[in-house]
Design an enzyme around this catalytic site. Structure first.
Site, PDB file in Angstrom:
ATOM      1  N   GLU A 174       0.521  -2.763  27.961  1.00 46.40           N
ATOM      2  CA  GLU A 174       0.716  -2.374  29.324  1.00 46.40           C
ATOM      3  C   GLU A 174       1.110  -3.776  29.621  1.00 46.40           C
ATOM      4  O   GLU A 174       0.535  -5.061  29.782  1.00 46.40           O
ATOM      5  CB  GLU A 174       0.102  -1.727  29.660  1.00 46.40           C
ATOM      6  CG  GLU A 174       0.132  -1.494  31.031  1.00 46.40           C
ATOM      7  CD  GLU A 174      -0.235  -2.325  32.322  1.00 46.40           C
ATOM      8  OE1 GLU A 174       0.624  -3.040  31.944  1.00 46.40           O
ATOM      9  OE2 GLU A 174      -0.858  -1.971  32.776  1.00 46.40           O
ATOM     10  N   GLU A 194       5.353 -11.310  32.694  1.00 43.42           N
ATOM     11  CA  GLU A 194       3.819 -11.232  31.460  1.00 43.42           C
ATOM     12  C   GLU A 194       4.933 -11.533  30.939  1.00 43.42           C
ATOM     13  O   GLU A 194       4.206 -11.742  29.419  1.00 43.42           O
ATOM     14  CB  GLU A 194       2.917  -9.979  32.044  1.00 43.42           C
ATOM     15  CG  GLU A 194       2.077 -10.289  33.668  1.00 43.42           C
ATOM     16  CD  GLU A 194       1.441  -9.409  33.871  1.00 43.42           C
ATOM     17  OE1 GLU A 194       1.467  -8.973  32.806  1.00 43.42           O
ATOM     18  OE2 GLU A 194       0.791  -9.220  34.675  1.00 43.42           O
TER      19      GLU A 194
END
Length: 685
Positions: free
Chosen positions: A144, A153
């Site tokens: 995730e 990210e």
């Protein structure tokens, strides 16, 4: 051991270093982390669980032991799902130390300590082999690692490293695939966040500098709750296009890539904005899909799940251009290892540039570096501008000596256009000064507003040509302000400049009032809610960790949130609770306000929304909070250009409109620090 941490200090327009414990930053990040939002995302959790069960079953069907690598484990939730689904062992990697510690406690509390190993490292630092972090490579990869832009990210470099070093060839990944979608639209609302538009000032048109109008701006994504942008606010020029997919079960490359999608324009208009979101296929068959699509794409919009950890993306094209209905177009997207950017081409010119990485847009005019997107929207707000122009017109005289105190403000330019004798503006930052210089140059006003790159305490009568200030003006707007009351720096400037003001000088705005209303949020409460259990797993250690961090004083204060993105319902009346009189210097003693607001609607009081209203003159005011009266049902309309202050209660207060209950408040404005301390209590009276 102590650490120095930066905090906004309204008395100096900037950040001040405060000595705190070495874990202070950890506590701040934990308290504001919104982990609870992810745990309350039942759609996300359900789809992950289904995908994990399918992956584990697939490996078991081949007669192999299931060894899982969970990168970015957070609370350890996905690892516990994997073990519950039948995985033999799970390596759970979490780089954030406090979160890794919490995950270890959660895993132990749920009885999985013998099946899950928490590794407090970045995944690229994890080692494999006997006696190492991982005894063997994994055959199931769970991650995730996504943000609103999907790759922001560092998902691609992490996947690339994992496939090269941490997982077996042919491993099963959950999610299996991500697909990015985009739609080309025309939207005056959204485009106003990207470019400065001509501004009407009492019959004179103030033009944007050519350098700004021709600048491609910043490529950085604008992440918002696109569900709160009505489809009536834009015109779709093309269909929703599938831009590209990434298969996470195969080796992933973080190298720059370029993709195109061809379509026929559905409508004529100005191509300005690209709306974008992505889906996750949790299994290879694509039957388990978790989508980030905005609610208005759903047959039943109210059925769309709410998420704040994953929203939607808005990208602004480098230059707006006309398209005609029926025209063949190519929408292009390029990405590096962390970000995406879009461009548009006529289909006839596209073929020669297939697979060529297009240059990333960058700001060359500086305006996009000093004015953020809400600020562009604020400057383009015609109603707001008209209020300031009318207020200036009512107080200006032929002999007015004006001084502007704001960052990159157009008010001094307005004052000059309206006939002030002399106008100066304090610009503490060289870049804002250069942007205003461009505005003056573009409108043949060079030298008619004197821009002073000095701080208020450095200003002398000599800088003003020996004159005294007859009109002190401010929006007020300052680049370093986070919460609404941080802009009270204007009051400090007015106090510092008192010796340079004429005895009868006019201050605009003349005052400000702090307003508040108790609210019930539709969804935003989830970012601060206790989770207790999630998908049947006990996650109370995370709740305890967050509550401990919330005990840090600053974390218990108000947070800035753009409430137009987060619907809420007012449970009390909107009330002014504190007044700041700019016509006088800042008092030496604290300003204290206490009182109670009766609940007038039933609901769960989850927090308090706060904002400032600036009174430019006795008759003209501008709000950075509510823009319309609260409806009979309690619906609130908030400014799209500002963030309001939100104080969250640790647990909601259920009340009935028939109960004699009220929200009791206590505010203290401390002049020495510029802070506003606040305390609230819901109780019957």
């Amino acid at each position: 051991m102590k650490a120095f941490c930066g905090r906004v200090k309204p008395t100096i327009e900037g950040f001040d270093c405060v000595e705190e414990s070495e874990e202070y930053d950890y506590h701040q990040e934990i308290a504001r982390s919104s982990y609870a939002d992810m745990l309350y995302d039942h759609d996300r959790n359900k789809k992950y669980y289904q995908g994990i069960r399918a992956a584990v079953a697939h490996v078991q069907a081949k007669g192999e032991n299931v060894i899982v690598l969970d990168i970015g484990t957070g609370t350890g939730l996905l690892s516990m799902m994997a073990v519950t689904a039948g995985a033999d062992f799970c390596y759970a990697v979490e780089v954030f130390k406090p979160m890794a510690k919490a995950a270890k406690c959660i895993v132990e509390k749920n009885g999985f300590a013998d099946k899950i190993k928490i590794i407090n490292k970045h995944s690229t630092d994890v080692t494999v082999g006997p006696g190492e972090d991982m005894e063997m490579k994994a055959n199931v990869l769970i991650t995730e690692l996504f943000d609103t832009e999907l790759i922001g990210e560092g998902a691609l470099p992490s996947y690339e490293h994992a496939h090269q070093n941490l997982v077996q060839k042919g491993c099963v990944a959950v999610p299996h695939r991500a697909t990015v979608y985009a739609q080309l639209v025309q939207s005056q609302l959204l485009w106003s966040w990207a470019q400065l538009e001509p501004i009407e000032v009492q019959g004179t048109q103030l033009l944007p500098p050519p350098a700004v109008a021709n600048c491609s701006g910043s490529h950085a994504v604008c992440d918002i709750q696109l569900s709160q942008i009505s489809p009536h606010s834009f015109t779709a020029l093309g269909p929703v296009c599938t831009m590209f997919s990434v298969d996470f079960s195969k080796p992933v490359s973080s190298a720059p890539q370029s993709y195109s999608s061809q379509f026929v324009a559905q409508s004529s208009g100005q191509a300005q904005v690209v709306l974008s979101w992505w889906d996750l296929d949790m299994d290879p068959s694509g039957t388990i899909v978790c989508t980030m699509a905005p609610s208005w794409t759903y047959p039943q919009p109210k059925m769309a799940p709410w998420r704040d950890h994953w929203m939607q993306s808005v990208y602004f094209l480098p230059i707006e251009c006309k398209v005609a209905k029926g025209e063949d177009l190519s929408l292009n997207v390029d990405h590096d290892d962390y970000s995406l950017w879009y461009s548009l081409q006529s289909h006839s010119r596209q073929h020669s540039q297939d697979n060529v990485i297009r240059s990333r847009p960058s700001c060359t005019c500086q305006a996009h570096l000093v004015w953020n997107r809400p600020r562009f929207g604020e400057l383009n707000d015609k109603v707001r501008t008209e209020s300031y122009v009318n207020a200036l017109h009512s107080v200006l005289k032929e002999d007015s000596i004006c001084l502007g105190v704001s960052d990159g403000s157009l008010l001094p330019v307005f004052a000059q256009l309206l006939g002030a004798k002399k106008v100066c503006s304090l610009e503490n930052f060289s870049m804002t000064k250069q942007v205003i210089e461009q505005v003056l140059e573009a409108n043949s006003m060079r030298g008619r507003v004197e821009l002073l790159d000095i701080r208020p305490e450095q200003l002398t009568s000599k800088d003003l040509g020996g004159e005294q200030i007859s009109l002190l003006i401010g929006e007020p707007y300052f680049c370093t302000s986070l919460l609404p009351w941080h802009s009270l720096y204007f009051w400090y400037c007015r106090t510092i400049l008192a010796g340079l003001l004429r005895p009868n000088a006019t201050i605009l705005p003349c005052s400000a009032t702090l307003h508040m209303v108790a609210v019930e949020f539709q969804d935003l409460w989830k970012i601060r809610a206790l989770s207790v259990t999630c998908e049947g797993f006990d996650v109370t250690p995370m709740d305890e960790m967050i509550q401990k961090s919330l005990d840090i004083q600053e974390s218990r204060e108000a947070e800035p949130h753009p409430l137009w993105e987060y619907p809420c319902r007012a449970l009390t009346q909107s009330t002014a609770v504190m007044t700041f009189d700019f016509t006088h210097c800042i008092p030496q003693k604290p300003i204290i306000s206490q009182g109670a607001l009766p609940f007038i609607r039933s609901g769960n009081c989850q927090g308090v929304a706060m904002w400032l209203e600036y009174h430019l003159t006795r008759d003209i005011s501008v709000s950075v909070g509510l823009t319309e009266p609260i409806s009979e049902e309690g619906h609130c309309e908030w400014s799209r250009h500002s963030k309001q202050g939100v104080y969250f209660f640790r647990s909601g207060w259920e009340n009935s409109a028939n109960d004699r209950a009220a929200l009791f408040y206590n505010f203290i404005f401390e002049p020495s620090s510029g802070d506003i301390k606040m305390d609230f209590n819901c109780k019957s009276h």
